[in-house]
Design an enzyme around this catalytic site. Structure first.
Site, PDB file in Angstrom:
ATOM      1  N   GLN A   1       1.926 -16.722  20.367  1.00 23.34           N
ATOM      2  CA  GLN A   1       1.865 -18.015  21.039  1.00 23.34           C
ATOM      3  C   GLN A   1       0.688 -18.840  20.528  1.00 23.34           C
ATOM      4  OE1 GLN A   1       4.170 -18.921  23.323  1.00 23.34           O
ATOM      5  NE2 GLN A   1       3.316 -20.934  23.724  1.00 23.34           N
ATOM      6  N   GLU A   2      -0.422 -18.175  20.273  1.00 28.97           N
ATOM      7  CA  GLU A   2      -1.634 -18.867  19.843  1.00 28.97           C
ATOM      8  C   GLU A   2      -1.585 -19.293  18.376  1.00 28.97           C
ATOM      9  OE1 GLU A   2      -4.119 -19.959  21.496  1.00 28.97           O
ATOM     10  OE2 GLU A   2      -3.781 -19.047  23.456  1.00 28.97           O
ATOM     11  N   SER A   3      -1.118 -18.403  17.507  1.00 27.69           N
ATOM     12  CA  SER A   3      -1.290 -18.671  16.066  1.00 27.69           C
ATOM     13  C   SER A   3      -0.085 -18.349  15.197  1.00 27.69           C
ATOM     14  CB  SER A   3      -2.467 -17.847  15.549  1.00 27.69           C
ATOM     15  OG  SER A   3      -2.161 -16.452  15.634  1.00 27.69           O
TER      16      SER A   3
END
Length: 494
Positions: free
Chosen positions: A345-347
């Site tokens: 989700q982040e990267s």
């Protein structure tokens, strides 16, 4: 033949039960993506009568599908698939959020649809008379034929085509007394039984468990575990790119229409989806999606050969950082697949990722946070994940007053995205307006969304002001939904 006689009698009994079910009652609909254990066929179904207006009021389109190498799968941590990409566009057109539930076979898809667990079966079903008695079909997506899946001779690479043709079955009459493995209760079984009548020859039809997919049977043929199965031509062609030793040229049926399905109690939804599909099929976008999954054999082969490709039969990895994520998930006390979902989700597993606000690396740490938790180089995957999990551990402690660990995870995730201050504000608002401050869904989540409204972010209990509440709410839901998909596809101890 005796076994098959009793199977037919069983189906007649089941269909009689289904036809007698009450059609006026509603059932609750779960909102999370999940994989559900199949409902026993003899269980009485309480039919849902939700139609398009109910779905619009809910604000979510809940689709039912199954994992396969074309319909719905995970590649490099990302959910992909022909049905999935079409569903996203359909949901956008209807101005609805998309939620997906995964089932294991066509019968469980149908039962879940009728019970109201989902609104539409977005999985390529052949339109048959028996199925039309139970569900309504949308406009067809494509026309396909059933083909016999068999192995070419061992030295096939050195043989001309006419010799390969002599070595394999090209005439259905040659199926006499041959063992052909197909899933029980599928159009494949019906077609083989019809072939017996048409040819006057007995075929040894071996009925497999309904939870075994067509692709698994194709895999067994490729490995030499069984000699023959039957598949839809499009599925066979895709799998032929992975297993060139297979022959899929022998057709055993006339063209059949493949479509999605809705409840008979949802005529407005059926008409809306059919109209959308008819319009979509006139666009370039539709054929780009189709070619991506059914025509681009090079891309299909690349995905299947990748260790980061995952369906039920092909349990791959998520990323090159799986071992690191597993290692750091242990002191955190998390299932590594949950942490992997957060990292994606982040990267999207890109250690060089940098956001517009300056967050860096796999877990998108702000420079001050990274330094506080020991990451001197945030682009270094090990330093970044170690620092990120230490921060998550601190957030776990911050929210230890929430006793339910499943609820606590949601507060931790929301805090990782928006900061614990905004989550505390939403918690205080929930308490003030008589909602449960220790429950996320429908309670604190509701007031997180309302923190973008002046009436609420200026309330006296709010200390951190305005927040784009939709971001942390979607963040939590996306991570947990993806986690469910990862759990289904990846063994816990992998």
């Amino acid at each position: 033949m005796i076994v098959r006689f009793y199977t037919i009698i069983s189906y007649f009994f089941i269909f009689s039960i289904l036809s007698a079910c009450n059609t006026s009652k509603k059932s609750d609909v779960s909102e999370a993506t999940e994989v559900v254990v199949d409902t026993p066929e003899k269980e009485e179904i309480i039919y849902s009568n939700h139609d398009l207006s109910d779905i619009k009021e809910r604000g979510k389109l809940i689709a039912l599908t199954a994992y396969s190498s074309t319909s719905y799968f995970v590649y490099k941590g990302e959910t992909m698939g022909y049905e999935y990409e079409l569903l996203k566009r359909l949901a956008d057109d209807l101005d609805l959020e998309l939620h997906v539930k995964v089932k294991t076979n066509s019968d469980s898809l149908r039962i879940a649809l009728q019970k109201g667990e989902g609104d539409i079966i977005a999985y390529g079903l052949a339109i048959t008379k028996e199925r039309q008695k139970l569900v309504d079909f949308t406009s067809s997506l494509m026309n396909i034929k059933q083909v016999l899946v068999q192995r070419k001779p061992e030295n096939w690479r050195h043989l001309p085509k006419h010799k390969i043709d002599k070595a394999v079955i090209r005439n259905v009459i040659e199926l006499r007394d041959k063992e052909v493995h197909v899933r029980e209760g599928t159009p494949y079984q019906l077609r083989l039984e019809n072939l017996e009548d048409e040819t006057g020859e007995d075929i040894n039809i071996v009925l497999e468990n309904k939870n075994i997919s067509t692709e698994e049977l194709i895999h067994r043929v490729a490995e030499g575990k069984i000699n023959y199965t039957v598949a839809d031509e499009n599925i066979a062609k895709v799998n032929n790119t992975y297993y060139p030793q297979l022959d899929i040229e022998t057709e055993i049926s006339f063209p059949q229409r493949i479509a999605w399905a809705t409840r008979k109690q949802s005529p407005l939804l059926r008409d809306k989806v059919s109209h959308w599909l008819d319009s979509m099929k006139n666009t370039t976008d539709f054929y780009v999606i189709y070619n991506k999954y059914f025509k681009n054999t090079r891309a299909q082969h690349k995905r299947f050969d990748s260790k980061y490709f995952s369906t039920i039969e092909h349990r791959g990895l998520l990323s090159k950082y799986d071992d690191l994520i597993k290692e750091q998930a242990k002191p955190l006390g998390w299932d590594w697949r949950l942490l992997a979902s957060l990292v994606y989700q982040e990267s999207k597993f890109n250690p060089k990722a940098k956001s517009w606000v300056g967050a860096v690396g796999l877990m998108q740490l702000m420079p001050a946070t990274a330094k506080q938790y020991g990451a001197n180089n945030s682009r270094d995957p090990r330093q970044n994940v170690r620092a990120g999990t230490k921060y998550l551990k601190w957030l776990e402690g911050f929210w230890d007053g929430i006793e339910d660990p499943n609820e606590r995870i949601k507060f931790v995730l929301a805090s990782y995205n928006a900061g614990q201050g905004h989550v505390l504000d939403a918690q205080r608002l929930a308490k003030k307006f008589n909602h449960d401050p220790n429950v996320w869904n429908g309670n604190v989540e509701k007031y997180m969304l309302l923190k973008s409204h002046k009436k609420y972010y200026r309330d006296e209990v709010v200390k951190f002001g305005y927040a784009r509440g939709k971001e942390p709410v979607n963040y939590v839901q996306s991570i947990l939904d993806r986690y469910e998909r990862y759990k289904e596809l990846l063994d816990a101890n992998q």
